[in-house]
Design a protein around this motif. Structure first.
Motif, short mmCIF file in Angstrom:
data_model
loop_
_atom_site.label_atom_id
_atom_site.label_comp_id
_atom_site.label_asym_id
_atom_site.label_seq_id
_atom_site.Cartn_x
_atom_site.Cartn_y
_atom_site.Cartn_z
N GLU A 299 -21.93 77.64 -72.36
CA GLU A 299 -21.85 77.97 -70.94
C GLU A 299 -21.22 76.83 -70.17
O GLU A 299 -20.48 77.04 -69.21
CB GLU A 299 -23.26 78.28 -70.41
CG GLU A 299 -23.84 79.54 -71.01
CD GLU A 299 -24.60 80.35 -69.98
OE1 GLU A 299 -24.67 79.92 -68.83
OE2 GLU A 299 -25.11 81.41 -70.35
N ARG B 256 -17.57 77.19 -70.53
CA ARG B 256 -17.05 78.27 -69.71
C ARG B 256 -16.99 77.86 -68.24
O ARG B 256 -16.14 78.32 -67.49
CB ARG B 256 -17.91 79.52 -69.87
CG ARG B 256 -17.81 80.16 -71.23
CD ARG B 256 -18.85 81.25 -71.39
NE ARG B 256 -18.62 82.32 -70.44
CZ ARG B 256 -17.72 83.29 -70.59
NH1 ARG B 256 -16.98 83.31 -71.66
NH2 ARG B 256 -17.58 84.23 -69.69
N ASP B 257 -17.89 76.98 -67.83
CA ASP B 257 -17.89 76.50 -66.45
C ASP B 257 -16.88 75.39 -66.24
O ASP B 257 -16.69 74.92 -65.11
CB ASP B 257 -19.27 75.97 -66.07
CG ASP B 257 -20.25 77.10 -65.80
OD1 ASP B 257 -19.79 78.24 -65.62
OD2 ASP B 257 -21.45 76.84 -65.76
N LYS C 77 -19.93 79.99 -61.76
CA LYS C 77 -19.32 80.70 -62.89
C LYS C 77 -18.89 82.10 -62.48
O LYS C 77 -17.81 82.57 -62.80
CB LYS C 77 -20.30 80.74 -64.05
CG LYS C 77 -19.83 81.54 -65.24
CD LYS C 77 -20.92 81.54 -66.29
CE LYS C 77 -20.57 82.50 -67.40
NZ LYS C 77 -21.60 82.59 -68.41
N SER D 218 -15.85 81.95 -60.23
CA SER D 218 -14.60 81.59 -60.88
C SER D 218 -13.95 82.78 -61.56
O SER D 218 -12.75 82.80 -61.77
CB SER D 218 -14.85 80.49 -61.93
OG SER D 218 -15.59 81.00 -63.01
N LYS D 219 -14.73 83.83 -61.87
CA LYS D 219 -14.16 84.99 -62.56
C LYS D 219 -13.26 85.81 -61.64
O LYS D 219 -12.49 86.63 -62.10
CB LYS D 219 -15.29 85.87 -63.09
CG LYS D 219 -16.06 85.24 -64.25
CD LYS D 219 -17.10 86.19 -64.77
CE LYS D 219 -17.88 85.56 -65.91
NZ LYS D 219 -18.91 86.46 -66.43
N ARG E 157 -8.08 78.59 -66.11
CA ARG E 157 -9.19 77.98 -66.82
C ARG E 157 -9.94 79.06 -67.60
O ARG E 157 -9.99 80.22 -67.20
CB ARG E 157 -10.14 77.30 -65.84
CG ARG E 157 -9.53 76.09 -65.16
CD ARG E 157 -10.44 75.55 -64.09
NE ARG E 157 -11.69 75.07 -64.66
CZ ARG E 157 -12.77 74.78 -63.93
NH1 ARG E 157 -12.75 74.96 -62.63
NH2 ARG E 157 -13.86 74.33 -64.52
N TYR E 158 -10.52 78.65 -68.72
CA TYR E 158 -11.21 79.61 -69.57
C TYR E 158 -12.32 80.35 -68.82
O TYR E 158 -12.55 81.54 -69.05
CB TYR E 158 -11.80 78.87 -70.79
CG TYR E 158 -12.61 79.76 -71.69
CD1 TYR E 158 -11.99 80.68 -72.54
CD2 TYR E 158 -14.00 79.71 -71.69
CE1 TYR E 158 -12.73 81.52 -73.35
CE2 TYR E 158 -14.75 80.53 -72.50
CZ TYR E 158 -14.11 81.43 -73.33
OH TYR E 158 -14.85 82.26 -74.13
N CYS E 159 -12.97 79.66 -67.88
CA CYS E 159 -14.10 80.28 -67.18
C CYS E 159 -13.68 81.44 -66.30
O CYS E 159 -14.51 82.22 -65.84
CB CYS E 159 -14.84 79.23 -66.35
SG CYS E 159 -13.89 78.59 -64.96
N THR E 160 -12.37 81.60 -66.04
CA THR E 160 -11.92 82.70 -65.19
C THR E 160 -11.75 84.00 -65.97
O THR E 160 -11.53 85.06 -65.37
CB THR E 160 -10.58 82.37 -64.51
OG1 THR E 160 -9.54 82.31 -65.52
CG2 THR E 160 -10.65 81.05 -63.78
N ASP F 51 -16.63 88.29 -75.33
CA ASP F 51 -15.93 87.21 -74.63
C ASP F 51 -14.58 86.95 -75.31
O ASP F 51 -14.37 87.30 -76.48
CB ASP F 51 -16.76 85.92 -74.67
CG ASP F 51 -17.90 85.96 -73.67
OD1 ASP F 51 -18.14 87.03 -73.08
OD2 ASP F 51 -18.56 84.92 -73.51
#
Length: 400
Positions: A134, A137-138, A158, A161-162, A188-191, A316
């Motif tokens: 997590e 992801r953040d 989080k 950011s999506k 970014r991966y967290c998006t 994911d």
């Protein structure tokens, strides 16, 4: 009995073992019910009636989840200090920590809440694997703190950011003298969130280093100079993206992947019929060697590995990880490399997206000079093949 304890005492989380959970019916002994997911690898274990764990792959027996998790994780990452067993090992897909919390609720309802009790078997020393995931992801660097320290506002960040907008599409047309793409900004991966069929499949995602998440690269990679030469040559020929396969050898003992061959795909991604033959873009160069962010003559080649999503979140996206690579200089150019180079020149001959190699790339260098300069660092020790390369360069001049 005192405070609901089964044997006249209140148990802390540290005192709750697999044997306790088995005795009180929360777990049942069975084959293959225990699993660990770590850095893309999965380990499966049997749960014994006496609370021991037998690793199916080797038959080794472990007395606790932490002992098994530490052993398995050190096989992947020798620097791993502890296994964080109860937060990493799963019984029928669910974390053992959750069974421990259920036992506390059932047998000691007046005891301290699970998150405030002591962790088991040294787990307080390290963040749980799920917390590390997590944190990644953040976009945060994980700190070695217990799971209870995770804050609500971080979870809300989080979620926010999506909802970031998609990056702009790629424009492969020339901009001024240089062949530059309109900026396709990596996200970014967290998006990314979970898999979405509506997402642009050409979205670029920022890579993450293993150091940024306090991990070591779980395998080593070596790549031959002939592979790099052919890959670099292919990418210089066109303003469009290029695609190809890489092949090599995997050594299970040393965990070393050696890339020995490159197989350029003579097709264009924009050609729907031909592109169908290219399965999943095994290597792709979305910005190419003329990327304006790299003013150097030599191309930047950045290998990455997509870490599979965690077992508990199979929908994911994978996590792109920056991979360190050792380079092997070949002694000579092989015939297959020379043949592939010739076939590529023939494929792009007269094409509208073929680079015009006679034109200037910079104030004093043509695109052909740029190509030669980039390939210079990837040529083999034996220079007797240089005249053959010059013949290929002559073909390029004629083709463009």
């Amino acid at each position: 009995k005192a405070a609901g304890g089964p044997r006249g005492a209140v148990l802390t989380r540290r005192g709750i073992t697999l044997r306790v959970l088995l005795r009180d019916g929360l777990l049942e002994p069975a084959r293959g019910v225990l699993s660990i997911y770590y850095l893309g690898k999965k380990f499966v274990g049997d749960l014994g009636a006496d609370g021991t764990i037998t690793w199916q792959e080797t038959g080794q027996v472990f007395n606790s989840p932490s002992a098994w998790a530490t052993h398995c994780k050190r096989l992947v990452n020798p620097a791993k200090k502890s296994g964080c067993g109860w937060a990493s090992v799963r019984y029928k897909g669910q974390k053992l920590d959750q069974y421990k919390a259920a036992w506390l609720r059932q047998h000691q309802p007046n005891a301290a809440p699970a998150d405030e009790s002591l962790a088991s078997e040294g787990e307080e020393e390290e963040m749980a694997e799920e917390e590390e995931e997590e944190a990644l992801r953040d976009g945060r660097v994980p700190a070695p703190e217990p799971a209870a320290a995770k804050k609500t506002e971080e979870r809300s960040k989080k979620q926010q950011s999506k909802s970031l907008p998609e990056p702009v599409g790629t424009d492969h047309g020339p901009s001024g003298k240089r062949l530059e793409s309109r900026a396709r900004v990596p996200v970014r991966y967290c998006t990314l969130g979970t898999r979405d069929s509506a997402r642009n499949p050409q979205t670029l995602v920022e890579v993450t280093s293993f150091a940024a998440i306090n991990k070591f690269q779980p395998f080593n990679v070596a790549i031959s100079s002939n592979v790099l030469l052919l890959l670099d040559f292919h990418s210089h020929l066109t303003r469009s993206e290029v695609v190809g396969y890489l092949g090599g050898r995997w050594d299970t003992n040393t965990q070393l992947l050696t890339v020995l061959r490159a197989f350029p795909c003579r097709t264009r991604l924009g050609d729907a019929e031909a592109a169908a033959a290219v399965e999943e873009e095994p290597h792709s160069l979305p910005t190419g060697p003329y990327y304006h962010g790299n003013p150097s003559v030599e191309s930047k080649i950045a290998p990455f590995w997509v870490m599979p999503p965690p077992e508990q979140r199979p929908n994911d996206y994978g996590i792109p990880m920056d991979v360190e690579v050792a380079y092997i200089q070949d002694g000579f150019l092989t015939n297959d490399v020379l043949q592939e180079m010739t076939l590529l020149v023939e494929f792009y001959k007269g094409a509208p997206d073929l680079v015009k190699f006679q034109e200037l790339w910079s104030q004093d260098q043509t695109y052909l000079d740029k190509l030669k300069g980039s390939l210079a660092s990837r040529t083999p020790k034996d220079q007797s093949f240089s005249h053959i390369l010059e013949q290929i360069y002559s073909l390029l001049r004629l083709s463009s």
